[in-house]
Design a protein around this motif. Structure first.
Motif, PDB file in Angstrom:
ATOM      1  N   MET A 200       0.820  -1.204   0.000  1.00 51.06           N
ATOM      2  CA  MET A 200       0.000   0.000   0.000  1.00 51.06           C
ATOM      3  C   MET A 200       0.859   1.261   0.000  1.00 51.06           C
ATOM      4  O   MET A 200       0.451   2.299  -0.533  1.00 51.06           O
ATOM      5  CB  MET A 200      -0.935   0.019   1.215  1.00 51.06           C
ATOM      6  N   ALA A 201       2.060   1.182   0.588  1.00 47.35           N
ATOM      7  CA  ALA A 201       2.928   2.361   0.643  1.00 47.35           C
ATOM      8  C   ALA A 201       3.346   2.820  -0.741  1.00 47.35           C
ATOM      9  O   ALA A 201       3.666   3.995  -0.938  1.00 47.35           O
ATOM     10  CB  ALA A 201       4.155   2.055   1.506  1.00 47.35           C
ATOM     11  N   SER A 202       3.358   1.899  -1.710  1.00 48.78           N
ATOM     12  CA  SER A 202       3.753   2.263  -3.079  1.00 48.78           C
ATOM     13  C   SER A 202       2.612   2.091  -4.078  1.00 48.78           C
ATOM     14  O   SER A 202       2.830   2.095  -5.287  1.00 48.78           O
ATOM     15  CB  SER A 202       4.957   1.413  -3.519  1.00 48.78           C
ATOM     16  N   ALA A 203       1.384   1.928  -3.570  1.00 50.92           N
ATOM     17  CA  ALA A 203       0.236   1.713  -4.459  1.00 50.92           C
ATOM     18  C   ALA A 203      -0.062   2.962  -5.284  1.00 50.92           C
ATOM     19  O   ALA A 203       0.170   4.089  -4.832  1.00 50.92           O
ATOM     20  CB  ALA A 203      -0.997   1.314  -3.641  1.00 50.92           C
TER      21      ALA A 203
ATOM     22  N   ALA B  52       0.602  -6.402  -6.365  1.00 49.73           N
ATOM     23  CA  ALA B  52       0.654  -4.980  -6.712  1.00 49.73           C
ATOM     24  C   ALA B  52      -0.678  -4.514  -7.284  1.00 49.73           C
ATOM     25  O   ALA B  52      -1.154  -3.413  -6.978  1.00 49.73           O
ATOM     26  CB  ALA B  52       1.784  -4.720  -7.706  1.00 49.73           C
ATOM     27  N   ALA B  53      -1.303  -5.350  -8.111  1.00 50.34           N
ATOM     28  CA  ALA B  53      -2.610  -4.994  -8.677  1.00 50.34           C
ATOM     29  C   ALA B  53      -3.655  -4.871  -7.576  1.00 50.34           C
ATOM     30  O   ALA B  53      -4.500  -3.970  -7.598  1.00 50.34           O
ATOM     31  CB  ALA B  53      -3.029  -6.038  -9.710  1.00 50.34           C
ATOM     32  N   ARG B  54      -3.588  -5.760  -6.590  1.00 47.96           N
ATOM     33  CA  ARG B  54      -4.541  -5.678  -5.474  1.00 47.96           C
ATOM     34  C   ARG B  54      -4.336  -4.395  -4.680  1.00 47.96           C
ATOM     35  O   ARG B  54      -5.291  -3.712  -4.323  1.00 47.96           O
ATOM     36  CB  ARG B  54      -4.390  -6.904  -4.568  1.00 47.96           C
ATOM     37  N   ALA B  55      -3.082  -4.071  -4.400  1.00 47.31           N
ATOM     38  CA  ALA B  55      -2.800  -2.851  -3.645  1.00 47.31           C
ATOM     39  C   ALA B  55      -3.275  -1.624  -4.412  1.00 47.31           C
ATOM     40  O   ALA B  55      -3.858  -0.694  -3.833  1.00 47.31           O
ATOM     41  CB  ALA B  55      -1.305  -2.753  -3.349  1.00 47.31           C
ATOM     42  N   ASN B  56      -3.061  -1.617  -5.711  1.00 47.63           N
ATOM     43  CA  ASN B  56      -3.476  -0.470  -6.529  1.00 47.63           C
ATOM     44  C   ASN B  56      -4.989  -0.292  -6.513  1.00 47.63           C
ATOM     45  O   ASN B  56      -5.495   0.833  -6.373  1.00 47.63           O
ATOM     46  CB  ASN B  56      -2.984  -0.647  -7.965  1.00 47.63           C
ATOM     47  N   VAL B  57      -5.727  -1.391  -6.671  1.00 43.27           N
ATOM     48  CA  VAL B  57      -7.185  -1.257  -6.723  1.00 43.27           C
ATOM     49  C   VAL B  57      -7.746  -0.907  -5.342  1.00 43.27           C
ATOM     50  O   VAL B  57      -8.747  -0.182  -5.227  1.00 43.27           O
ATOM     51  CB  VAL B  57      -7.843  -2.527  -7.298  1.00 43.27           C
ATOM     52  N   ILE B  58      -7.104  -1.375  -4.280  1.00 39.40           N
ATOM     53  CA  ILE B  58      -7.545  -0.996  -2.927  1.00 39.40           C
ATOM     54  C   ILE B  58      -7.286   0.494  -2.700  1.00 39.40           C
ATOM     55  O   ILE B  58      -8.113   1.200  -2.108  1.00 39.40           O
ATOM     56  CB  ILE B  58      -6.841  -1.854  -1.859  1.00 39.40           C
TER      57      ILE B  58
END
Length: 210
Positions: free
Chosen positions: A64-67, A155-161
């Motif tokens: 999440m820190a780099s999302a 990474a895709a999960r973090a981005n969409v969250i």
């Protein structure tokens, strides 16, 4: 039987004995030792038993820190056929997802009929819970009505969250655990520091997530 018939039968029997003998000889000649492993080795291939344990997944707090919210919007296009994410948007096959991050699981959403499996989970949609849900909805809540198979890419999960969080939630990102932050800063290329060497003066300390 006459002599001619006996001769023919004799030659047939002789031919059979010769064929049988040749078969036994060829078996002995071509016999090879049993292979320890069947098949042929392929360069670069590693058997599952020899591969060792799978690499641990990066904690969601680190991801999440780099999302990236913009990339998360692209990922959300996979969800748009079932969900709306605008304020006051209508429920579709799935519920409207405005202000989902931090909200109670299987509650509100304009009276959307959640599955009993999801209702039984309880709690709130925090970052870790959303990550688990999006990874594999059926594993998270066996019996869920959600047909989406899940996102394997962390990474895709973090981005969409992160994108969902920007749609009406805007709650602070979870802090990165100190141990996880230290691991992300250590790479195989980093030169080892001996006992007498000091860290570079411009070495950056792990920043707190906002």
């Amino acid at each position: 039987m006459d002599i001619r018939t006996n001769t023919i039968l004799g030659w047939i029997l002789a031919a059979l004995f010769v064929a049988l003998g040749l078969g036994n000889l060829s078996h002995l000649y071509f016999k090879s030792e049993k292979l320890e492993k069947p098949g042929f080795p392929i360069e670069g291939a590693v058997e599952a038993s020899e591969a060792g344990p799978a690499a641990p997944e990066v904690p969601i707090e680190v991801m999440m820190a780099s999302a990236d919210v913009t990339q998360g919007a692209e990922v959300f296009k996979k969800c748009a056929s079932c969900h709306t994410v605008t304020q006051g948007g209508a429920n579709g096959i799935g519920p409207n997802l405005w202000a989902t991050v931090g909200a109670a699981i299987a509650a509100g959403k304009g009276g959307y009929a959640f599955s009993d499996a999801l209702k039984a989970k309880g709690g709130n949609w925090d970052f870790a819970t959303l990550n688990e849900w999006i990874t594999n909805p059926r594993k998270f809540a066996s019996g869920t009505k959600m047909s989406f198979a899940g996102l394997a890419d962390p990474a895709a999960r973090a981005n969409v969250i992160a994108y969902l969080n920007a749609q009406g939630s805007n709650i602070p990102l979870p802090p990165v655990p100190a141990a996880a932050a230290a691991n992300t800063l250590t790479t195989p290329e980093d030169p080892p520091l001996d006992g007498n060497a000091a860290a570079p003066a411009d070495a950056a300390a792990p920043a707190e997530a906002e």
